[in-house]
Write an enzyme that holds these catalytic residues in place. Sequence first.
Site, PDB file in Angstrom:
ATOM      1  CD  GLU A  74      -2.957  -1.181   0.072  1.00 27.10           C
ATOM      2  OE1 GLU A  74      -2.862  -0.325  -0.822  1.00 27.10           O
ATOM      3  OE2 GLU A  74      -3.788  -2.089   0.071  1.00 27.10           O
ATOM      4  CG  HIS A  92      -4.626  -0.395   5.788  1.00 28.17           C
ATOM      5  ND1 HIS A  92      -6.002  -0.496   5.732  1.00 28.17           N
ATOM      6  CD2 HIS A  92      -4.151  -1.386   4.988  1.00 28.17           C
ATOM      7  CE1 HIS A  92      -6.325  -1.499   4.948  1.00 28.17           C
ATOM      8  NE2 HIS A  92      -5.231  -2.070   4.485  1.00 28.17           N
ATOM      9  CG  HIS A  94      -7.343  -6.032   6.572  1.00 27.91           C
ATOM     10  ND1 HIS A  94      -6.982  -7.007   5.667  1.00 27.91           N
ATOM     11  CD2 HIS A  94      -6.847  -4.879   6.074  1.00 27.91           C
ATOM     12  CE1 HIS A  94      -6.282  -6.470   4.675  1.00 27.91           C
ATOM     13  NE2 HIS A  94      -6.186  -5.166   4.904  1.00 27.91           N
ATOM     14  CE1 TYR A 113     -20.934  10.254  23.206  1.00 23.49           C
ATOM     15  CE2 TYR A 113     -19.122  11.713  22.637  1.00 23.49           C
ATOM     16  CZ  TYR A 113     -19.727  10.863  23.530  1.00 23.49           C
ATOM     17  OH  TYR A 113     -19.138  10.598  24.743  1.00 23.49           O
ATOM     18  CG  HIS A 154      -8.912  -3.389   1.769  1.00 18.77           C
ATOM     19  ND1 HIS A 154      -8.136  -2.974   0.719  1.00 18.77           N
ATOM     20  CD2 HIS A 154      -8.035  -3.739   2.742  1.00 18.77           C
ATOM     21  CE1 HIS A 154      -6.859  -3.086   1.030  1.00 18.77           C
ATOM     22  NE2 HIS A 154      -6.786  -3.553   2.260  1.00 18.77           N
ATOM     23  CE1 TYR A 208     -13.861  12.673  27.311  1.00 18.68           C
ATOM     24  CE2 TYR A 208     -12.390  11.508  25.819  1.00 18.68           C
ATOM     25  CZ  TYR A 208     -13.195  11.523  26.948  1.00 18.68           C
ATOM     26  OH  TYR A 208     -13.296  10.397  27.706  1.00 18.68           O
TER      27      TYR A 208
HETATM   28  P1  13P Z   1       1.232  -5.380   3.154  1.00 21.18           P
HETATM   29  O1  13P Z   1       1.684  -6.508   4.038  1.00 21.18           O
HETATM   30  O2  13P Z   1       1.890  -5.411   1.800  1.00 21.18           O
HETATM   31  O3  13P Z   1       1.342  -4.047   3.851  1.00 21.18           O
HETATM   32  O4  13P Z   1      -0.297  -5.612   2.786  1.00 21.18           O
HETATM   33  C1  13P Z   1      -1.270  -5.807   3.751  1.00 21.18           C
HETATM   34  C2  13P Z   1      -2.530  -5.083   3.404  1.00 21.18           C
HETATM   35  O5  13P Z   1      -3.283  -4.815   4.303  1.00 21.18           O
HETATM   36  C3  13P Z   1      -2.858  -4.690   2.026  1.00 21.18           C
HETATM   37  O6  13P Z   1      -3.941  -3.821   2.029  1.00 21.18           O
END
Ligand code: 13P
Length: 215
Positions: A74, A92, A94, A113, A154, A208
């Site tokens: 990414e 990022h 999941h 909220y 994703h 806050y």
């Molecule tokens: P990477 O291990 O290449 O960062 O990929 C994991 C991922 O979440 C791709 O969206």
Amino acid sequence: MLLEKERRDVVETCLFMQSNGLIVGTAGNVSIRVDDKIAISPSGVPYETMTAEDVVVFSMDGERVDGVLEPSSELPLHLSVYRETAAKAITHNHAPASTALGLVVDEIPPSHYYSAMLGGIIRVAPYAEFGTDELARNVTDALKGRSGALMKNHGAITIGPTVKKAAGLLPILEYVCEIHLRAMATGAPVALLSPEQMADAKAAIADYGRQPNKE
Ligand code: 13P
């Protein structure tokens, strides 16, 4: 080692995501920006074995500056977000509720909220294959004026002025999604906040947790 502290912080943040159940396997990635360089997690390396040396350094032009491993797939997404926002860190993941809710809405309905902590109604970026420029564009657009977004089919992404702040928003985003999913699962109508209530919450939440002598 170039950007040693930031590279250590990337590893620590990956472990934080892992220990809080915010990722599965090696899904997810973390980066920190310092001026015209970013330290970013390597692709597909198990978090429990990742070292600061494994974290790679790239320029904002996408050129390798330091480190030997393949960068996160990414990388285009991280670079795009840094170019278009004031973010100094990106996380990022999941996480399950964030990913599940993104399958059934195009924005997170304002049922809690705490959405205001991420800047208001949180958008869901349209699906595009991981690692692509199209995904980078979709997610960068979804983040406009926000500190977080969902990524359809994703996961989720948060940004911040520090990696602690970006990563600290992931459990909040996951919580907001989990609450909404649980409420939907009852089958009863879900009570939503009005735009005014959300705006008021955003103003109120800005201060806050601010205490004397605390960051
Ligand atoms: P990477 O291990 O290449 O960062 O990929 C994991 C991922 O979440 C791709 O969206």
